[in-house]
Design a protein around this motif. Structure first.
Motif, PDB file in Angstrom:
ATOM      1  N   GLU A   3       0.736  -1.453   0.054  1.00 59.88           N
ATOM      2  CA  GLU A   3      -0.237  -0.088  -0.239  1.00 59.88           C
ATOM      3  C   GLU A   3       0.851   1.482   0.111  1.00 59.88           C
ATOM      4  N   GLY A   4       1.401   1.005   0.764  1.00 62.35           N
ATOM      5  CA  GLY A   4       3.085   2.741   0.552  1.00 62.35           C
ATOM      6  C   GLY A   4       3.292   2.776  -0.494  1.00 62.35           C
ATOM      7  N   VAL A   5       3.738   1.583  -1.277  1.00 63.81           N
ATOM      8  CA  VAL A   5       4.586   2.085  -2.671  1.00 63.81           C
ATOM      9  C   VAL A   5       3.912   2.164  -3.742  1.00 63.81           C
ATOM     10  N   LYS A   6       2.155   1.911  -3.426  1.00 65.16           N
ATOM     11  CA  LYS A   6       1.053   2.101  -4.230  1.00 65.16           C
ATOM     12  C   LYS A   6       0.611   3.567  -4.325  1.00 65.16           C
ATOM     13  N   ASP A   7       0.529   4.054  -2.561  1.00 60.83           N
ATOM     14  CA  ASP A   7       0.463   5.855  -2.468  1.00 60.83           C
ATOM     15  C   ASP A   7       1.542   6.300  -2.858  1.00 60.83           C
ATOM     16  N   ARG A   8       2.803   5.804  -2.717  1.00 64.98           N
ATOM     17  CA  ARG A   8       4.188   6.870  -3.098  1.00 64.98           C
ATOM     18  C   ARG A   8       3.589   7.190  -4.555  1.00 64.98           C
ATOM     19  N   TYR A   9       3.422   5.807  -5.327  1.00 65.89           N
ATOM     20  CA  TYR A   9       2.972   6.318  -7.199  1.00 65.89           C
ATOM     21  C   TYR A   9       1.914   6.905  -7.741  1.00 65.89           C
ATOM     22  N   LYS A  10       1.500   7.114  -6.264  1.00 64.58           N
ATOM     23  CA  LYS A  10      -0.382   8.069  -7.063  1.00 64.58           C
ATOM     24  C   LYS A  10       0.117   9.280  -6.340  1.00 64.58           C
ATOM     25  N   ARG A  11       1.088   9.979  -5.765  1.00 60.28           N
ATOM     26  CA  ARG A  11       1.185  11.229  -5.133  1.00 60.28           C
ATOM     27  C   ARG A  11       2.056  11.637  -6.238  1.00 60.28           C
ATOM     28  N   ILE A  12       3.163  10.458  -6.715  1.00 63.16           N
ATOM     29  CA  ILE A  12       4.167  10.732  -8.111  1.00 63.16           C
ATOM     30  C   ILE A  12       3.343  11.170  -9.259  1.00 63.16           C
ATOM     31  N   ARG A 136      13.205   6.646 -12.658  1.00 65.03           N
ATOM     32  CA  ARG A 136      13.419   6.430 -11.183  1.00 65.03           C
ATOM     33  C   ARG A 136      13.988   7.496 -10.677  1.00 65.03           C
ATOM     34  N   ASP A 137      14.596   8.215 -11.495  1.00 65.58           N
ATOM     35  CA  ASP A 137      15.809   8.836 -10.443  1.00 65.58           C
ATOM     36  C   ASP A 137      14.740  10.196 -10.383  1.00 65.58           C
ATOM     37  N   VAL A 138      14.124  10.685 -11.195  1.00 68.08           N
ATOM     38  CA  VAL A 138      13.199  11.565 -11.556  1.00 68.08           C
ATOM     39  C   VAL A 138      11.518  10.997 -10.435  1.00 68.08           C
ATOM     40  N   ASP A 139      11.563  10.450 -10.621  1.00 68.16           N
ATOM     41  CA  ASP A 139      10.521  10.057  -9.755  1.00 68.16           C
ATOM     42  C   ASP A 139      11.255  10.590  -7.703  1.00 68.16           C
ATOM     43  N   ARG A 140      11.895   9.718  -7.900  1.00 62.30           N
ATOM     44  CA  ARG A 140      12.855   9.838  -5.981  1.00 62.30           C
ATOM     45  C   ARG A 140      13.014  11.549  -6.067  1.00 62.30           C
ATOM     46  N   GLU A 141      12.896  11.794  -6.997  1.00 65.47           N
ATOM     47  CA  GLU A 141      13.529  13.367  -6.938  1.00 65.47           C
ATOM     48  C   GLU A 141      11.943  14.502  -6.531  1.00 65.47           C
ATOM     49  N   ILE A 142      10.848  13.947  -7.456  1.00 63.18           N
ATOM     50  CA  ILE A 142       9.537  14.455  -7.443  1.00 63.18           C
ATOM     51  C   ILE A 142       9.105  13.773  -6.070  1.00 63.18           C
ATOM     52  N   TYR A 143       9.318  12.072  -5.188  1.00 62.47           N
ATOM     53  CA  TYR A 143       8.858  11.824  -4.609  1.00 62.47           C
ATOM     54  C   TYR A 143       9.390  12.843  -3.029  1.00 62.47           C
ATOM     55  N   ARG A 144      10.393  13.332  -2.878  1.00 63.92           N
ATOM     56  CA  ARG A 144      11.495  13.806  -2.166  1.00 63.92           C
ATOM     57  C   ARG A 144      10.706  14.723  -1.955  1.00 63.92           C
ATOM     58  N   CYS A 145      10.643  15.628  -2.862  1.00 62.44           N
ATOM     59  CA  CYS A 145      10.183  16.661  -2.472  1.00 62.44           C
ATOM     60  C   CYS A 145       8.843  17.803  -2.615  1.00 62.44           C
ATOM     61  N   ILE A 146       7.407  16.354  -2.771  1.00 64.64           N
ATOM     62  CA  ILE A 146       5.688  16.297  -2.037  1.00 64.64           C
ATOM     63  C   ILE A 146       5.643  15.353  -1.104  1.00 64.64           C
ATOM     64  N   LYS A 147       5.959  14.583  -1.158  1.00 64.45           N
ATOM     65  CA  LYS A 147       5.853  13.309   0.467  1.00 64.45           C
ATOM     66  C   LYS A 147       5.283  14.392   1.523  1.00 64.45           C
ATOM     67  N   SER A 148       5.218  15.449   1.741  1.00 59.51           N
ATOM     68  CA  SER A 148       5.130  15.985   2.581  1.00 59.51           C
ATOM     69  C   SER A 148       3.791  16.893   2.459  1.00 59.51           C
ATOM     70  N   LEU A 149       3.489  17.153   0.941  1.00 62.26           N
ATOM     71  CA  LEU A 149       2.322  18.477   0.483  1.00 62.26           C
ATOM     72  C   LEU A 149       1.238  17.323   0.479  1.00 62.26           C
ATOM     73  N   TYR A 150       1.693  16.044  -0.767  1.00 66.31           N
ATOM     74  CA  TYR A 150       0.596  15.154  -0.790  1.00 66.31           C
ATOM     75  C   TYR A 150      -0.625  14.501  -0.667  1.00 66.31           C
TER      76      TYR A 150
END
Length: 150
Positions: A3-12, A136-150
């Protein structure tokens, strides 16, 4: 996939779609501002000069004038809410973009906002050998910045 990984990809993916909509948001904001100006002008009740006598056919009752004014006030409120939500979307995207490191910022801007190019087209420019590594690198960078917002 957990679920955590799914949620991460949804946010990204949600943020990527917001990036794709960024130019639309900017254009829409300008359209809404113009719409608001027209409504405010109509609310002022500016009338043209009449050189003839008052025509009975064109004369509106006070109730009709009040109804039109109430409708305009309601429309003004709706447009103002749309302007606020559009501004919020733009500010949120700008905030996340400001957190992204410069190397990825240029890449993300090219992919989603400026040119809408494909990942394949950016491989050489950003010196990547593998498409999956770039994604993968683009997704990782996006997630690093959005994990607290979305």
């Amino acid at each position: 996939m957990s679920e955590g990984v799914k949620d991460r990809y949804k946010r990204i993916n949600y943020f990527k779609s917001e990036l794709n909509n960024y130019r639309y948001y900017q254009q829409r904001l300008e359209e809404l501002k113009l719409e608001l100006e027209v409504i405010e002008y109509d609310l002022q009740g500016v009338k043209g000069i009449s050189y003839g006598g008052t025509s009975i056919e064109n004369k509106e009752s006070q109730a009709e004038k009040d109804m039109k004014k109430m409708l305009l006030i309601q429309q003004k409120g709706e447009v103002e809410r749309k302007i606020d939500s559009t501004k919020q979307a733009i500010v949120k995207i700008d905030y996340v973009l400001s957190m992204i490191c410069n190397e990825f910022k240029e890449l993300i801007m090219r992919l989603y906002i400026l040119e809408n190019t494909s990942y394949k087209e950016q491989l050489e420019k950003f010196k990547y050998t593998s498409l999956s590594t770039l994604k993968r690198d683009v997704d990782r960078e996006i997630y690093r910045c959005i994990k607290s917002l979305y």
